[in-house]
Scaffold this motif. Structure first.
Motif, PDB file in Angstrom:
ATOM      1  N   MET A   1       0.888  -1.189  -0.224  1.00 35.07           N
ATOM      2  CA  MET A   1      -0.072   0.136   0.195  1.00 35.07           C
ATOM      3  C   MET A   1       0.854   1.009   0.019  1.00 35.07           C
ATOM      4  N   THR A   2       0.451   1.982  -1.110  1.00 33.17           N
ATOM      5  CA  THR A   2       1.129   3.366  -1.165  1.00 33.17           C
ATOM      6  C   THR A   2       0.830   4.387  -0.202  1.00 33.17           C
ATOM      7  N   ARG A   3       1.548   5.659   0.163  1.00 35.67           N
ATOM      8  CA  ARG A   3       0.845   6.651   0.910  1.00 35.67           C
ATOM      9  C   ARG A   3      -0.313   7.152   0.162  1.00 35.67           C
ATOM     10  N   GLN A   4      -0.375   7.109  -0.934  1.00 30.52           N
ATOM     11  CA  GLN A   4      -1.533   7.789  -1.829  1.00 30.52           C
ATOM     12  C   GLN A   4      -2.647   6.710  -1.594  1.00 30.52           C
ATOM     13  N   GLU A   5      -2.517   5.662  -1.761  1.00 27.08           N
ATOM     14  CA  GLU A   5      -3.485   4.627  -1.362  1.00 27.08           C
ATOM     15  C   GLU A   5      -4.156   4.431  -0.186  1.00 27.08           C
ATOM     16  N   PHE A   6      -3.182   4.962   0.884  1.00 25.79           N
ATOM     17  CA  PHE A   6      -3.641   4.867   2.223  1.00 25.79           C
ATOM     18  C   PHE A   6      -4.520   6.157   2.544  1.00 25.79           C
ATOM     19  N   GLU A   7      -4.043   7.296   1.904  1.00 30.27           N
ATOM     20  CA  GLU A   7      -5.129   8.543   2.281  1.00 30.27           C
ATOM     21  C   GLU A   7      -6.167   8.388   1.479  1.00 30.27           C
ATOM     22  N   GLU A   8      -6.327   7.849   0.309  1.00 26.52           N
ATOM     23  CA  GLU A   8      -7.650   7.531  -0.451  1.00 26.52           C
ATOM     24  C   GLU A   8      -8.497   6.755   0.364  1.00 26.52           C
ATOM     25  N   ALA A   9      -7.878   5.734   1.144  1.00 30.53           N
ATOM     26  CA  ALA A   9      -8.763   4.583   1.804  1.00 30.53           C
ATOM     27  C   ALA A   9      -9.366   5.120   3.135  1.00 30.53           C
ATOM     28  N   LEU A  10      -8.886   6.499   3.506  1.00 34.97           N
ATOM     29  CA  LEU A  10      -9.249   7.155   4.794  1.00 34.97           C
ATOM     30  C   LEU A  10     -10.680   7.659   4.452  1.00 34.97           C
ATOM     31  N   LEU A  11     -10.980   8.134   3.125  1.00 37.63           N
ATOM     32  CA  LEU A  11     -12.082   9.142   2.874  1.00 37.63           C
ATOM     33  C   LEU A  11     -13.432   8.507   2.714  1.00 37.63           C
ATOM     34  N   PRO A  12     -13.687   7.212   1.981  1.00 36.47           N
ATOM     35  CA  PRO A  12     -14.744   6.756   1.921  1.00 36.47           C
ATOM     36  C   PRO A  12     -15.546   6.421   3.589  1.00 36.47           C
ATOM     37  N   LEU A  13     -16.774   6.785   3.349  1.00 32.39           N
ATOM     38  CA  LEU A  13     -17.798   6.623   4.724  1.00 32.39           C
ATOM     39  C   LEU A  13     -17.905   5.221   4.722  1.00 32.39           C
ATOM     40  N   THR A  14     -17.875   4.599   6.229  1.00 33.71           N
ATOM     41  CA  THR A  14     -18.148   3.250   6.503  1.00 33.71           C
ATOM     42  C   THR A  14     -19.538   3.108   6.877  1.00 33.71           C
ATOM     43  N   LYS A  15     -20.113   2.089   6.723  1.00 31.09           N
ATOM     44  CA  LYS A  15     -21.715   1.762   7.231  1.00 31.09           C
ATOM     45  C   LYS A  15     -22.010   2.447   8.425  1.00 31.09           C
ATOM     46  N   GLN A  16     -21.022   2.290   9.347  1.00 30.11           N
ATOM     47  CA  GLN A  16     -21.269   2.800  10.684  1.00 30.11           C
ATOM     48  C   GLN A  16     -21.365   4.476  10.747  1.00 30.11           C
ATOM     49  N   GLU A  17     -20.486   5.010   9.922  1.00 36.23           N
ATOM     50  CA  GLU A  17     -20.254   6.356   9.770  1.00 36.23           C
ATOM     51  C   GLU A  17     -21.736   6.938   9.076  1.00 36.23           C
ATOM     52  N   LEU A  18     -22.250   6.240   8.145  1.00 35.38           N
ATOM     53  CA  LEU A  18     -23.480   6.530   7.168  1.00 35.38           C
ATOM     54  C   LEU A  18     -24.562   6.487   8.314  1.00 35.38           C
ATOM     55  N   LEU A  19     -24.627   5.630   9.332  1.00 38.60           N
ATOM     56  CA  LEU A  19     -25.456   5.512  10.275  1.00 38.60           C
ATOM     57  C   LEU A  19     -25.424   6.739  11.056  1.00 38.60           C
ATOM     58  N   HIS A  20     -24.450   6.757  11.672  1.00 36.91           N
ATOM     59  CA  HIS A  20     -24.248   8.148  12.396  1.00 36.91           C
ATOM     60  C   HIS A  20     -24.634   9.124  11.617  1.00 36.91           C
ATOM     61  N   GLN A  21     -24.375   9.616  10.370  1.00 35.95           N
ATOM     62  CA  GLN A  21     -24.662  10.855   9.546  1.00 35.95           C
ATOM     63  C   GLN A  21     -26.275  10.950   9.463  1.00 35.95           C
ATOM     64  N   LYS A  22     -26.801   9.912   9.080  1.00 38.07           N
ATOM     65  CA  LYS A  22     -28.044   9.989   9.007  1.00 38.07           C
ATOM     66  C   LYS A  22     -29.090  10.002  10.335  1.00 38.07           C
ATOM     67  N   ASN A  23     -28.278   9.356  11.324  1.00 41.42           N
ATOM     68  CA  ASN A  23     -29.217   9.282  12.707  1.00 41.42           C
ATOM     69  C   ASN A  23     -28.145   9.736  13.933  1.00 41.42           C
ATOM     70  N   PRO A  24     -27.995  11.157  14.086  1.00 44.18           N
ATOM     71  CA  PRO A  24     -27.003  11.629  14.783  1.00 44.18           C
ATOM     72  C   PRO A  24     -27.297  11.117  16.440  1.00 44.18           C
ATOM     73  N   ALA A  25     -28.352  10.770  16.910  1.00 44.03           N
ATOM     74  CA  ALA A  25     -28.705  10.116  17.906  1.00 44.03           C
ATOM     75  C   ALA A  25     -28.252   8.551  18.394  1.00 44.03           C
ATOM     76  N   TYR A  26     -27.842   8.046  17.222  1.00 40.94           N
ATOM     77  CA  TYR A  26     -27.173   6.621  17.216  1.00 40.94           C
ATOM     78  C   TYR A  26     -26.000   6.475  17.946  1.00 40.94           C
ATOM     79  N   PHE A  27     -25.862   5.566  18.810  1.00 39.46           N
ATOM     80  CA  PHE A  27     -24.822   5.264  19.513  1.00 39.46           C
ATOM     81  C   PHE A  27     -24.165   3.984  19.304  1.00 39.46           C
ATOM     82  N   GLN A  28     -22.782   3.748  19.097  1.00 41.39           N
ATOM     83  CA  GLN A  28     -22.412   2.280  18.786  1.00 41.39           C
ATOM     84  C   GLN A  28     -22.977   1.257  19.840  1.00 41.39           C
ATOM     85  N   GLU A  29     -22.996   0.099  19.022  1.00 37.59           N
ATOM     86  CA  GLU A  29     -23.422  -0.903  20.141  1.00 37.59           C
ATOM     87  C   GLU A  29     -22.585  -1.020  21.366  1.00 37.59           C
ATOM     88  N   GLN A  30     -21.386  -1.018  21.408  1.00 35.93           N
ATOM     89  CA  GLN A  30     -20.831  -1.123  22.496  1.00 35.93           C
ATOM     90  C   GLN A  30     -21.052  -0.164  23.825  1.00 35.93           C
TER      91      GLN A  30
END
Length: 347
Positions: A1-30
């Motif tokens: 993995m190059t640094r450019q690939e690493f930096e690009e990998a940081l950007l996409p939203l995960t399923k967890q983040e999409l859930l937080h984004q759509k529902n700010p009151a949501y808390f992680q399961e733990q």
């Protein structure tokens, strides 16, 4: 993995983040049980954290189970979930938060700490903390280190590291309170970012001797942070001196006829030797040379703009010996005071 690939990998939203984004009151399961109204203890909700920044025994989360963070190593890395509300909590390990891009607001031991790209906060295991919900462009990387990562040998290698060495020494001291933290501003140090990227790339793509490589990078990171901390302290000291030097030079200009190095040093709470070096480094002239310049400037002003007799100008400018004044003036301007006044009158 190059640094450019690493930096690009940081950007996409995960399923967890999409859930937080759509529902700010949501808390992680733990964290869920800490926000269940039926749970006997009253733990802080994120809204309460944002509005009150308050801590009490009843609203601080206990340490999370160790297996959530350390599996086969005493090092764990992750990226902070964006948009996520996390209650104020503490751990049984050392945590390092690095703002890779954007900004965030951390709360550590009741203190609100705005952080921007390049900032790093290192917290001992009982420091009570959280990061308030971040936006889509705010990337925060977390490095978590079990306390047995640190050893006396490692701390010894940082003996000249000042505050960083003292902090890490406190980590392995059982008698310490373990609620301290350090804040670093590394935006002007590209090596810190490079080291942290290398740590994450090695962690995500482990090769042979991976843990040895990670330890090498982490040791290098702490050494570089010690340098950054020292440099930051020196810059703050220099900026403080910059503010004072203007005030000192103004005072010298207004009191050139009577002030002395010892008197000025006493007024501004400096040691005379230190003040002498400070004035020399900031102006290129010694204390006495600055005073002489002020006296000559005053003499020139009076010769050009008044009819005051020269012997009175000599006294006005703080000189006790008229012959000495004449020699200094003639050497500087190539004319005697009378010749200088006459030449200015003829213009």
């Amino acid at each position: 993995m190059t640094r450019q690939e690493f930096e690009e990998a940081l950007l996409p939203l995960t399923k967890q983040e999409l859930l937080h984004q759509k529902n700010p009151a949501y808390f992680q399961e733990q964290y869920g049980r800490y926000h269940d109204p039926g749970y006997p203890a009253l733990y802080a909700r994120a809204e309460y954290i944002r509005n009150h920044v308050f801590l009490s025994e009843s609203n601080i989360m206990d340490s999370l189970p160790g297996h959530l963070h350390f599996r086969s190593s005493n090092i764990r890395l992750n990226r902070q979930d964006r948009f996520s509300d996390v209650p104020i909590h503490h751990h049984g390990y050392i945590e390092l938060n690095y703002v890779f891009s954007g900004n965030c607001t951390a709360i550590v031991n009741k203190r609100k700490i705005p952080m921007t790209a390049g900032d790093i906060c290192i917290m001992d295991r009982l420091a009570e903390h959280t990061i308030l919900p971040t936006g889509i462009d705010d990337i925060v990387l977390n490095i978590m280190l079990a306390t047995d990562y640190f050893s006396n040998t490692f701390i010894g290698s940082l003996l000249s590291g000042g505050a960083v060495a003292r902090f890490l020494a406190g980590v392995i001291d059982q008698a310490n309170e373990h609620n301290q933290y350090l804040l670093f501003h590394t935006e002007h140090d590209p090596l810190v970012k490079e080291i942290i990227e290398n740590i994450f790339i090695e962690y995500l793509n482990p090769g042979i001797c991976c843990e040895d490589v990670l330890r090498y990078y982490l040791n290098l990171l702490f050494i570089e942070l010690a340098r950054c901390y020292q440099g930051d302290m020196e810059r703050r000291h220099h900026q403080k001196n910059k503010r004072y030097i203007t005030e000192i030079l103004n005072y010298m200009e207004q009191n050139f006829s009577s002030c002395s190095l010892e008197g000025v040093a006493k007024k501004f709470n400096y040691h005379p030797n230190y003040l002498s070096r400070l004035i020399k480094s900031e102006t290129g002239l010694t204390f006495q040379e600055n005073i002489s310049e002020n006296r000559m400037n005053r003499a020139v002003f009076l010769l050009k703009n008044s009819d005051m007799p020269i012997y009175k100008i000599v006294s006005e400018c703080g000189y006790q010996n008229q012959n000495f004044f004449y020699r200094k003036f003639t050497k500087k301007f190539g004319q005697t005071p009378k010749e200088y006044r006459d030449s200015q009158s003829a213009q």
